[in-house]
Design a protein around this motif. Structure first.
Motif, PDB file in Angstrom:
ATOM      1  N   LEU A 172      50.922  70.246  18.115  1.00  0.00           N
ATOM      2  CA  LEU A 172      51.171  69.505  16.890  1.00  0.00           C
ATOM      3  C   LEU A 172      52.549  69.881  16.336  1.00  0.00           C
ATOM      4  CD1 LEU A 172      47.705  70.123  15.179  1.00  0.00           C
ATOM      5  CD2 LEU A 172      48.361  68.196  16.624  1.00  0.00           C
ATOM      6  N   ARG A 173      53.001  69.139  15.350  1.00  0.00           N
ATOM      7  CA  ARG A 173      54.167  69.501  14.550  1.00  0.00           C
ATOM      8  C   ARG A 173      53.799  69.261  13.099  1.00  0.00           C
ATOM      9  NH1 ARG A 173      55.059  70.893  18.967  1.00  0.00           N
ATOM     10  NH2 ARG A 173      57.037  70.934  20.107  1.00  0.00           N
ATOM     11  N   CYS A 174      54.380  70.037  12.183  1.00  0.00           N
ATOM     12  CA  CYS A 174      53.950  70.002  10.792  1.00  0.00           C
ATOM     13  C   CYS A 174      55.120  69.892   9.829  1.00  0.00           C
ATOM     14  CB  CYS A 174      53.156  71.269  10.454  1.00  0.00           C
ATOM     15  SG  CYS A 174      51.743  71.606  11.526  1.00  0.00           S
ATOM     16  N   VAL A 230      49.973  71.395   4.274  1.00  0.00           N
ATOM     17  CA  VAL A 230      50.742  71.238   5.499  1.00  0.00           C
ATOM     18  C   VAL A 230      50.151  70.039   6.233  1.00  0.00           C
ATOM     19  CG1 VAL A 230      51.365  72.264   7.714  1.00  0.00           C
ATOM     20  CG2 VAL A 230      51.272  73.689   5.676  1.00  0.00           C
ATOM     21  N   PHE A 231      50.984  69.054   6.533  1.00  0.00           N
ATOM     22  CA  PHE A 231      50.546  67.873   7.266  1.00  0.00           C
ATOM     23  C   PHE A 231      51.027  67.997   8.702  1.00  0.00           C
ATOM     24  CE2 PHE A 231      51.011  66.390   2.851  1.00  0.00           C
ATOM     25  CZ  PHE A 231      49.712  65.950   2.619  1.00  0.00           C
ATOM     26  N   CYS A 232      50.108  67.867   9.652  1.00  0.00           N
ATOM     27  CA  CYS A 232      50.436  68.054  11.064  1.00  0.00           C
ATOM     28  C   CYS A 232      49.966  66.849  11.866  1.00  0.00           C
ATOM     29  CB  CYS A 232      49.767  69.316  11.617  1.00  0.00           C
ATOM     30  SG  CYS A 232      50.089  70.818  10.666  1.00  0.00           S
ATOM     31  N   GLY A 233      50.612  66.598  12.980  1.00  0.00           N
ATOM     32  CA  GLY A 233      50.203  65.507  13.849  1.00  0.00           C
ATOM     33  C   GLY A 233      50.835  65.637  15.212  1.00  0.00           C
ATOM     34  N   GLY A 234      50.313  64.873  16.161  1.00  0.00           N
ATOM     35  CA  GLY A 234      50.827  64.873  17.523  1.00  0.00           C
ATOM     36  C   GLY A 234      49.703  64.831  18.531  1.00  0.00           C
ATOM     37  N   GLY A 235      49.997  64.282  19.717  1.00  0.00           N
ATOM     38  CA  GLY A 235      48.984  64.243  20.762  1.00  0.00           C
ATOM     39  C   GLY A 235      47.809  63.379  20.361  1.00  0.00           C
TER      40      GLY A 235
END
Length: 740
Positions: free
Chosen positions: A386-388, A395-400
């Motif tokens: 993820l990246r945040c 903290v907002f994270c996302g990815g994959g």
């Protein structure tokens, strides 16, 4: 070899130059694209063209090869599985096969053997990561290119979620390199069958013969299924790793991810038996990790770190863990380039709407305690990183497999998670966030008949409710060297439309389309924010189609009116890395033919005046570029970080660290943070690169993908780190987890 009488002169419009080889299923020719790029074309033998079962297999081969195109495989350029005589064109990889190399010069040893093992394990990791099982790893399917080993020929591969197709009445494969389950029950073959085959391949590379060789294929197959492998001639250190890969039951073998970690910890020379304790020649000795950065680099009076979690429990389990007890703790190599921050690129502030951080510099968020979470994604069998971004107390994270998730920066509790059902696109993570909206990517499930394509999705920051979505094009990696097809710019989000012909400007929260800005004729572009200004980085269709962007161009773009400014030419292929003094900073790529060998100059572009300034680096530097606090950094795969002045190209300092292949930097609390996919983190002084502290791995990591962006987000004194397998953890920068 030259073409023979009866060979075609062209296939699919590609003129043929030579015959590269022929096998039972087809012939491979050397050809050229219209731009002169060499390709290898596999032409299926005419006798198989009318076989419907074979055509199904060939379509699967093309699909599998397209899915796994990466650094250690041959990328698909073109294919016609439905042609009268089916064919597929891939990138031509120059070099001998492993079989040819061993026959001509004998077994490999030392650093060459170790490099081969790591390269093949990375290839296998990439293949499995996208859900494909190769099923035919053998010496003739490994090409030893100048850039490293490449795995070719996916002729009997399959998607892990599909039923295996076997030719009626036959077992397909090569017995000395097949797994027991492939010989006994080929329809049940999974990824760990490839691990078995890779181990037999490494034994062959080290000794010149396979671990189950016999006088006939039938005896060989019997020994694969029933007998123990012959490993006496294998170097002791390598044997320690390959032996558990050759157990008969698939569940007793390590995964490709785990195998890669173990191979990276082998001695460089692959010499004799390893002595107990830290040994000379190892690439990463845990006992010396904290002091690896050369003498006199420890920060005097640095705060004593506090142990907040154990790096143990790293997946070395089951019957093969005791065999590997001599191996040291693992780290992973990462790669890539800098990430666009939400609302801006690098250090430059935007209009202030998207820059709220979790805590002021030098303080911890109120009530903070160290934490660690694993965020479930839509593809549980394809873990990702993820990246945040930090906003207020979140903290907002996302990815994959995750569009976005909201995590409380104080204790790691998750408020909501929006999953992505499809196979993740490498390197595409969170788009960004404003005060009320979080934007990420969604990848459709392959079996969804109503799927529109990859989408940018807006989510309400408080509730996690989806607000809107839009199909997005995907050209940024080819154009800029980054994987970033949408950016937050003030209160808007800039995306590439589905047909890759224009930018779309939307209100980030409502999704209302306010402006469309068509690309210059014959070009495709990616957005590059430079503070409060926006640039478009473009490449011609011809260069993109040839996969060689040599002459990128920059255009000032007014998102309010959609108007384009005068073109700004960039000297040579270059990668944007950050912003300083209102200028975009790029690193010019140094290439040897098509191969990227490093960066040799800093280029600064003033979007207001169009002026371009270039400063050469002392020499080409290879690694992961990034920028923070007005300096450019390149972090090499061995862990060396070098800092440069973007105005002069002068080297400011260079420091060896314990974090191999790290991405970064992220700046905060008077330090620069670099980290790897295992969650290993190092903090450096911006002034001279002094190592302030370093940590051990915190996740079951592996080699970070090419194009990896910084994994650290700083919220005051809280360091938030993302790592492999959707792991996110946080600790106090003044009290990092202890190393060793």
């Amino acid at each position: 070899m030259s073409l023979r009488a009866g060979d075609p002169t062209e296939i699919g419009g590609y003129p043929l130059e030579a015959r590269l080889g022929s096998g039972g299923m087809g012939t491979v020719f050397l050809a050229r694209t219209s731009s002169g790029r060499p390709v290898a074309i596999k032409l299926i033998h005419q006798q198989f063209a009318g076989d419907s079962e074979f055509r199904i297999r060939f379509r699967q081969e093309v699909a599998a090869a397209r899915r796994v195109s990466g650094a250690f495989t041959a990328a698909v350029v073109d294919a016609a599985p439905e042609a009268e005589q089916p064919w597929m064109a891939t990138t031509y990889i120059e070099g001998p096969t492993l079989a040819e190399r061993i026959a001509a010069e004998g077994p490999l040893n030392g650093a060459g053997l170790r490099s081969l093992a790591i390269g093949l394990a990375e290839a296998l990791r990439d293949i499995h990561r996208v859900g494909v099982v190769h099923r035919d790893l053998k010496p003739s399917n490994v090409v030893l290119s100048p850039e490293g080993p490449r795995v070719i020929d996916f002729g009997i591969s399959r998607a892990a979620d599909q039923q295996t197709l076997t030719m009626t009445g036959r077992v397909i494969g090569t017995p000395p390199f097949m797994s027991p389950e492939q010989l006994q029950a080929p329809r049940g073959v999974g990824p760990r069958s490839d691990v078995f085959s890779l181990a037999t391949l490494l034994v062959y590379a080290a000794t010149g013969h396979g671990p189950f060789d016999a006088d006939s294929p039938y005896l060989t197959a019997y020994q694969v299924v029933h007998e123990e492998p012959s490993l006496d001639a294998v170097p002791t250190a390598l044997r320690t790793v390959v032996e558990p890969c050759l157990v008969k039951e698939p569940e007793g073998r390590p995964s490709a991810d785990q195998l890669l970690e173990l191979l990276r910890d082998l001695p460089v020379d692959l010499g004799g038996a390893a002595a107990p304790g830290p040994a000379p020649g190892r690439t990463r000795d845990v006992a010396t990790q904290h002091h690896l950065a050369t003498r006199d680099t420890e920060a005097p009076g640095a705060p004593a770190p506090e142990q907040t979690g154990s790096p143990g429990g790293r997946g070395l389990r089951g019957r093969w863990r005791p065999v590997l007890a001599a191996a040291v703790a693992v780290a992973a190599i990462g790669g890539g380039v800098a990430v666009l921050k939400a609302g801006g690129f690098g250090d430059e502030p935007d209009d202030g709407k998207a820059r709220t951080v979790a805590a002021p510099a030098g303080t911890l968020p109120h009530g903070f305690t160290p934490w660690r979470v694993t965020v479930p994604g839509g593809q549980e069998d394809i873990p990702d990183e993820l990246r945040c971004v930090a906003r207020a107390d979140a903290v907002f994270c996302g990815g994959g497999g995750v569009v976005a998730t909201r995590i409380d920066v104080r204790d790691g509790s998750r408020a909501w998670t929006v999953k992505s059902p499809g196979v993740p696109v490498q390197g595409m993570h969170l788009v960004g966030a404003t005060d009320d909206t979080v934007l990420g990517y969604r990848f459709p499930a392959q079996d969804d008949p109503e799927a529109r394509g990859d989408e940018v999705v807006a989510v309400d920051a408080d509730s996690g409710k989806e607000l809107w979505s839009a199909v997005s094009g995907a050209q940024s990696t080819a154009v800029t060297g980054r994987t970033r097809d949408a950016v937050v710019f003030g209160g808007d989000v800039i995306t590439v439309n589905a047909s890759d012909t224009a930018f779309e400007v939307r209100d980030a929260h409502s999704g209302d389309l306010t402006r469309t800005a068509p690309f210059p004729a014959g070009s495709r572009c990616a957005p590059v924010p430079v503070g409060t200004r926006l640039l478009a980085m473009c490449a011609t269709d011809a260069e993109l189609d040839a996969s060689e962007v040599r002459h990128p161009a920059l255009y000032p773009l007014d998102p309010a009116s959609g108007s384009w400014g005068e073109v700004i030419a960039v000297d040579g292929p270059a990668v944007p890395v950050g912003v300083t003094g209102g200028r975009l900073v790029l690193l010019r790529e140094h290439r040897d033919g098509p191969a990227l060998t490093g960066y040799d100059a800093v280029v600064r572009v003033d979007p207001a005046s169009g002026k371009v300034a270039k400063a050469p680096l002392p020499a080409p530097y290879e690694g992961t570029p990034g920028m923070a606090d007005g300096a450019v950094y390149v972090s090499g795969q061995t862990g060396r970080v070098t800092a440069f002045d973007p105005a002069t190209g002068r080297r400011k300092w260079s420091r060896q660290t314990s974090v191999e292949g790290a991405s970064g930097p992220a700046a905060g609390d008077g330090a620069l943070f670099f980290s790897s996919a295992t969650g290993r983190v190092v903090a450096l002084s911006p002034a001279d690169g002094t190592v302030l502290w370093a940590t051990d791995p915190r996740a079951d990591g592996l080699n970070g993908e090419q194009g990896a962006s910084p994994r650290v987000t700083v919220a005051g004194r809280a360091v938030v780190v993302t790592a492999a397998r959707n792991t996110v953890f946080a600790f106090d920068a003044h009290r990092p987890p202890k190393s060793g």
